[in-house]
Structures are given as C-alpha cells and as structure tokens.
Design an enzyme around this catalytic site. Sequence first.
Site, mmCIF file in Angstrom:
data_model
loop_
_atom_site.group_PDB
_atom_site.id
_atom_site.type_symbol
_atom_site.label_atom_id
_atom_site.label_comp_id
_atom_site.label_asym_id
_atom_site.label_seq_id
_atom_site.Cartn_x
_atom_site.Cartn_y
_atom_site.Cartn_z
ATOM 1 C CD1 TRP A 240 29.620 38.966 38.243
ATOM 2 C CD2 TRP A 240 31.029 40.226 39.413
ATOM 3 N NE1 TRP A 240 29.759 38.399 39.480
ATOM 4 C CE2 TRP A 240 30.615 39.146 40.214
ATOM 5 C CE3 TRP A 240 31.917 41.159 39.949
ATOM 6 C CZ2 TRP A 240 31.060 38.957 41.524
ATOM 7 C CZ3 TRP A 240 32.369 40.983 41.257
ATOM 8 C CH2 TRP A 240 31.940 39.895 42.024
ATOM 9 C CG ASP B 244 34.675 39.216 34.208
ATOM 10 O OD1 ASP B 244 35.271 38.145 34.419
ATOM 11 O OD2 ASP B 244 34.087 39.856 35.100
ATOM 12 C CE LYS C 108 33.622 33.792 41.148
ATOM 13 N NZ LYS C 108 33.761 35.155 40.673
HETATM 14 C C1 LIG Z 1 33.781 36.536 40.912
HETATM 15 C C2 LIG Z 1 33.752 37.424 39.749
HETATM 16 C C3 LIG Z 1 34.487 38.622 39.689
HETATM 17 C C4 LIG Z 1 35.251 39.180 40.867
HETATM 18 O O1 LIG Z 1 36.316 38.449 41.198
HETATM 19 P P1 LIG Z 1 37.229 38.795 42.456
HETATM 20 O O2 LIG Z 1 38.367 37.888 42.223
HETATM 21 O O3 LIG Z 1 36.445 38.501 43.693
HETATM 22 O O4 LIG Z 1 37.619 40.233 42.371
HETATM 23 C C5 LIG Z 1 34.454 39.359 38.535
HETATM 24 N N1 LIG Z 1 33.724 38.957 37.465
HETATM 25 C C6 LIG Z 1 32.995 37.819 37.491
HETATM 26 C C7 LIG Z 1 32.211 37.427 36.291
HETATM 27 C C8 LIG Z 1 32.988 37.019 38.616
HETATM 28 O O5 LIG Z 1 32.268 35.895 38.646
#
Ligand SMILES: *Cc1c(COP(=O)(O)O)cnc(C)c1O
Length: 359
Positions: A101, A171, A195
Amino acid sequence: MERVYNFSAGPSMLPVEVLEQAQKDMLNYGGSGMSVMEMSHRSKWFDDIIKSAEADLRELMNVPDNYKVMFLQGGGSTQFAMIPLNLMTGGKCDLVNTGQWSKKAMAEAKKFGTVNVVASSEDKVFNYIPALDKASFSPDADYFYICYNNTIYGTRYTQLPDTGNVPLVADMSSMIMSEEVDVSKFGLIFAGAQKNIGPAGVTVVIMREDLIGNAKEDCPTMLNYKTHADAGSLYNTPPCYSVYIAGLVFKWLKEKGGVAAMQKINEEKAAILYDFLDNSMMFRGTVVPKDRSLMNVPFVTDDDDLNAKFIKEATNAGFVNLKGHRTVGGMRASIYNAMPVEGVQKLVEFMKKFETDNK
Ligand SMILES: *Cc1c(COP(=O)(O)O)cnc(C)c1O
C-alpha cells in the site's frame, strides 16, 4: 439465519445491528416513502444523514475544528494520486515503505515529484515497521507519508515519526476508529470505508484546513480537495448509501462506548489470537511482536498443504476468508471492529482442535 464468522480483509463484516437497521429502513427511510438509494442527495433526509455522519465522526475521533472532513469516492487508491496532486507543491515528499500500500502511494507520488524513501522493511517481506532516523528526513519535504496499518502484512505503527513542520499523511484504511489517534498530529488522514467503517464506495478524508487550496491550476476539479471541502462533500452526487451505512456504523460505535472502548475490545481480541499463535507448535504469526496489527493477523504453518487443509476445514466450519493475501500466502484473520470477541475465541478453539487432530 445462519451467519458466518467473516475474517475478510475487505470488504469486511459489518455489525449485525447496522444491517438490521438498514433492513428496517430499506423501503421507507424516516417516513420519506423511499429508500436512501432513491432519494436526492439534496433532500432534507440525506442532508441530515451526511451531517450526522460527519458530526459523529468528529466526535468519535475528536477531530479539531481546524480540520475538514470529506466523504469522497475512488477508494484509498485515488488518494494515492490526490495527495501529491494537492500537497506536492515543492516537488518532494518523504515516505516509509512498509509494503504494497505504501508502494502504490509511492508510484503515484513519483509522477508528480521526488519520493525520498526514508526507510523500508522490504528486506524481511515487510514483517516489521522500520526504525526511523530523523537524519534521513527531508526538512523541505511537502509531506511525510506512512501507511499506519498494513492490511496485507499485518504491521502497525505504535509510535509516530516526529516530522516537525512537515505534515504527516497517513493511510488509515484498515485501522480507522479501531484505536485512539491524535488527529492534530496529522496533516491528512484518509481511509477507504470497506475495512472498518462501512461499505465500499466512500473514502473518508480528514485534512488540516491550511493544507487545502494549494493544488496547481490544472488539477482536475474532482481531484482537488478544495472542491469537496467547500461543498461539504456535495459538489457532485456522493456515494449516498455508503455514507448512510457508515453513519449507522458511527452510531453503533458511539453506543459501544466510542473508540477508546473499541480499542480495549480490539486489544483483547488480538491478544487472544496472538497468545495462541505464540504458544502453538503448528501455527505462528509472521510479524515481529512489537509491530503486530490489532486488525490484520497473518499466520502460517510450515507446510503449504497444511495451510490449504486448514483454510478448507475452517471454511466448512463457518470461519471464512482466512486465506492470506496472494503475495504472502498462508492465512490472515482480519478482526476489525465488527468482529465480536466470541468470533476470535471460536476461531482459536477451532485452531486448537485442528492442531490436535493433525499432529
Ligand atoms: C484496502 C486498502 C487500500 C486500497 O483501498 P481501495 O479502496 O481498494 O482503493 C489502501 N490502503 C490500505 C491500507 C488498504 O488496506
């Protein structure tokens, strides 16, 4: 009604109470005579939904007044580009590489300027959070980027880098509202909802106001934070239904006692699983203990066939989506806010039995 214990990394399980409320509201939301999916995003009902969601989020995360909260689209992945587009005014950022990520964020940022990788844990398949040496930070960076909790490798920061005046960007897709964070330490926080806080389709951005409005002239309107900050996330049609469900999740979280109470439960759940892994002769966690995620727990046996057998039998027993990420293999149990303690206890009981049966 038979529901499984769903350990998916995302989209992941939602609280049953939230799904039941959505079911009640489905055909006729609040006396409107329609579902949330069918109403104007300019209607008084939706206005109340999005404003309550923002107010509850602010309360839950204790968001200071000089921060904007935005409900955007495009997932976490669009943020990888929006961040440099809006923040990279001097052409440089610092970044810690803790796996896929942060690598994706790096690839997008490189399109707009220089990325200084201050540390990486790639040497050990990202199974730890690298120590940070301030001497390697760029004092003139536009921002400093971290992935707070790496969903794939199961790592988590427990100590934030001291970036001085350089805004810290995080993030938080896979840990938002799972533990207390001090929002004032960050320039920008973002999280895809799927999530920990709702259905796919909405991405939460929490951004310090003075950082908004610095994008270049040619920044596309939809990718400029200012557009959405000025319009209260209603510049165009927002992901209405996802915002509504996220709002229900926020109310559920408040009823549970808020983020601090949820953190206690999450620590309890994680401890149950890690304690078992640390004592098992068959299974082991893959992350160094001090950097273990509370949300995503990758684990393995020493035998690929045994991993496959475990996943198959677990699935049959109602413990689903335990297969590890394709880049890591083995297993991964994602135990987000909506996973009850009982789900983790039952999983551990199942693992114990599997271990005994397959000695
Ligand atoms: C799932 C995830 C993403 C990507 O998310 P999308 O909504 O599929 O673009 C980015 N960063 C982390 C830490 C994630 O778990």
